[in-house]
Scaffold this active site. Sequence first.
Site, short mmCIF file in Angstrom:
data_model
loop_
_atom_site.label_atom_id
_atom_site.label_comp_id
_atom_site.label_asym_id
_atom_site.label_seq_id
_atom_site.Cartn_x
_atom_site.Cartn_y
_atom_site.Cartn_z
N ARG A 46 -15.60 1.72 -1.56
CA ARG A 46 -15.40 0.35 -1.09
C ARG A 46 -15.57 0.28 0.42
O ARG A 46 -15.07 1.12 1.15
CB ARG A 46 -13.99 -0.11 -1.47
N GLU A 62 -11.40 -10.64 -6.28
CA GLU A 62 -9.97 -10.71 -5.97
C GLU A 62 -9.58 -12.06 -5.38
O GLU A 62 -8.45 -12.28 -4.97
CB GLU A 62 -9.54 -9.56 -5.06
N CYS A 66 -9.80 -2.21 -10.70
CA CYS A 66 -9.29 -1.10 -9.89
C CYS A 66 -7.95 -1.44 -9.28
O CYS A 66 -7.37 -0.65 -8.55
CB CYS A 66 -10.30 -0.72 -8.81
N HIS A 100 0.80 -1.22 0.00
CA HIS A 100 0.00 0.00 0.00
C HIS A 100 0.83 1.27 0.00
O HIS A 100 0.40 2.30 -0.50
CB HIS A 100 -1.05 -0.04 1.11
N ASN A 152 -4.52 -6.67 -7.62
CA ASN A 152 -3.40 -6.73 -6.67
C ASN A 152 -3.51 -7.99 -5.82
O ASN A 152 -2.54 -8.71 -5.60
CB ASN A 152 -3.39 -5.52 -5.74
N ASP A 153 -4.72 -8.23 -5.32
CA ASP A 153 -4.92 -9.44 -4.52
C ASP A 153 -5.16 -10.67 -5.40
O ASP A 153 -4.69 -11.76 -5.09
CB ASP A 153 -6.11 -9.25 -3.57
N ARG A 186 -10.82 3.87 -1.28
CA ARG A 186 -10.42 2.89 -0.26
C ARG A 186 -10.73 3.48 1.13
O ARG A 186 -9.92 4.22 1.68
CB ARG A 186 -8.92 2.61 -0.34
N ARG A 213 2.07 -10.49 -1.99
CA ARG A 213 2.29 -9.26 -2.76
C ARG A 213 3.30 -8.32 -2.12
O ARG A 213 3.77 -7.37 -2.73
CB ARG A 213 0.95 -8.53 -3.01
#
Length: 574
Positions: A331, A429, A500, A189, A452-453, A296, A463
């Site tokens: 989200r 995800e 996203c 992040h 990403n996930d 987020r 990750r």
Amino acid sequence: MNKLKGIGASNGISIAKAYILIDDVPNIKKKNISDSSAEVKKYYAAIKEATKQINNLKQKALKKLGAEKAAVFDAHLGILTDPEMERQVVEKINQEKVNASYALSDVSDVFKQMFLSMDDPYMQERAADISDVTNRVLKIIEGVKIKDLTLINEEVIIIAHDLTPSETSQLNAKFVKGFITEIGGRTSHSAIMARSLEIPAIVGCGKNVFKIKEDSKLLMDGNLGEIAVNPDNKLIKEFEERSKKIEEAKKIQQTFKNKKSISKDGWETKIAANIGSPNDIDGVLKSGADGIGLFRTEFLYMDSDDWPTEEEQFKSYKKVLESTKDKVVIRTLDIGGDKKLNYFNFPYEMNPFLGYRAIRFQLKNKKVLNAQFRALLRASAFGKLAINVPMVATIEEMKSIRKEFDRIEKELNKEGTKVGKYELGIMVEIPSTVELADKFAKYADFFSVGTNDLIQYTFAVDRMSESVSYLYQPFNPATLRKLKRTIDASHAEGKWTAICGEVAGEPMLTPVLVGMGLDEFSMSSSSVLEIRKLISEINKNEAEKLVEKVLDAETETEVKKLISKWMKEKGIEI
Ligand code: PEP
Ligand code: MG
């Protein structure tokens, strides 16, 4: 000159001097001393200095956050001058003839254990306060500089073991020209935030970063992940030329600001922006994005000293919704994994990314769920809201989520509070969600793929880990097939799909995503115009043929070659 390499995490090149941020607890060794009174003096002097520092922090917090939030520093001052702790430390130094740091660290461990063994979670959390205060005093005794990122007022590149998302959010892009970390991956992040702050970043460089000396001149390239320490004149000249080129490319991209996101042959899509707080809206408006594709909300929780109230959340969501006529995808809380709260202790887990996080946590914590879901539905009356739920793995979860929103909508109706129209979608995800995308598409209004996930869970690769980052493969056909299946499944039910995750802003993948007919690309504001320009150079019908080829490939390398060849043939440069 010396060169280092890491993982390019946020584009951009810069030159500035190194600012080494070591926030590790000093390594305390037991030493036998003869002059115990000198050690006792050292201890008291450190307490005095720590008191001064904490009082300063308290004053700053009072101004910025108010009395309630500043109260935590009173608690810290209380620990600092706790008479029992003080007595035990001094006694240990005098009787055992040991150094002050060792005595303090030993006594504070006993106190921490005492708090940790209590049943009350509030008391358990006090152990963290003891650690915080003790570390400050230990650093003073050991002469470790304590640095405050918010006070940086000259151009620097930060070198750190890692930066937490909240540390990253404090960085002032005017002075912080980049950061370089020992650990981390492209989708940790701090890297994602660096992209939205437009701060170049290189992560996962390994231990060698700490060989860099404070104040040495650094040249970093966030695209390539390369660092030159004390660069020679030739490199500096190259840097200046490249900076000029980047500026020129940015000027051309600016001409796409008020245009639609449309392919060369007239197919239209949306390019939205990702944000972490209402403060990021300015960046979105400047970027000319087609709305917000991911807000987020967990950063609201992480930047707070306690669970944000319904009212606080309502204000934030309303502000974001009112800032644009376009759709805003908010989200629900995606806490856990690398995103922690300092006012809540998650139970210890071997694999926090696979554990108690996001919607799994909220469905079990109805108070937290209610506050957020009510705030969202109240805000729905003020704009075009789409709600997106992270980490949904099963249809049962999907049904429970819908049920909760229906329940809250009824509750608000009964209270006479207006609820607007809203869409309810899910983050895709987890591989199980892709596998059942055709079923999920019957219940969800839209999909937003969290690549990403999704990549992390598809390849069983952390990750955040630089040592297995070679297995983190956005271009692998296994990833691309999942994207295609998700998009197709949504379209079959008349629904839409966005991406996203960071894949959406990856220029090399743009033709593939156009070919798949992706309905919305959502990315850092800083990438919006680059991708919009690129899409305008692509024919969708030609890109569809590229998709067939890449889905039939065997490896990520093969896919990259196919895309490069295709781009060359079409005369598209990135
Ligand atoms: C993702 O997983 O791709 C995503 C967008 O969510 P996050 O990076 O916050 O986990
Ligand atoms: Mg995610």
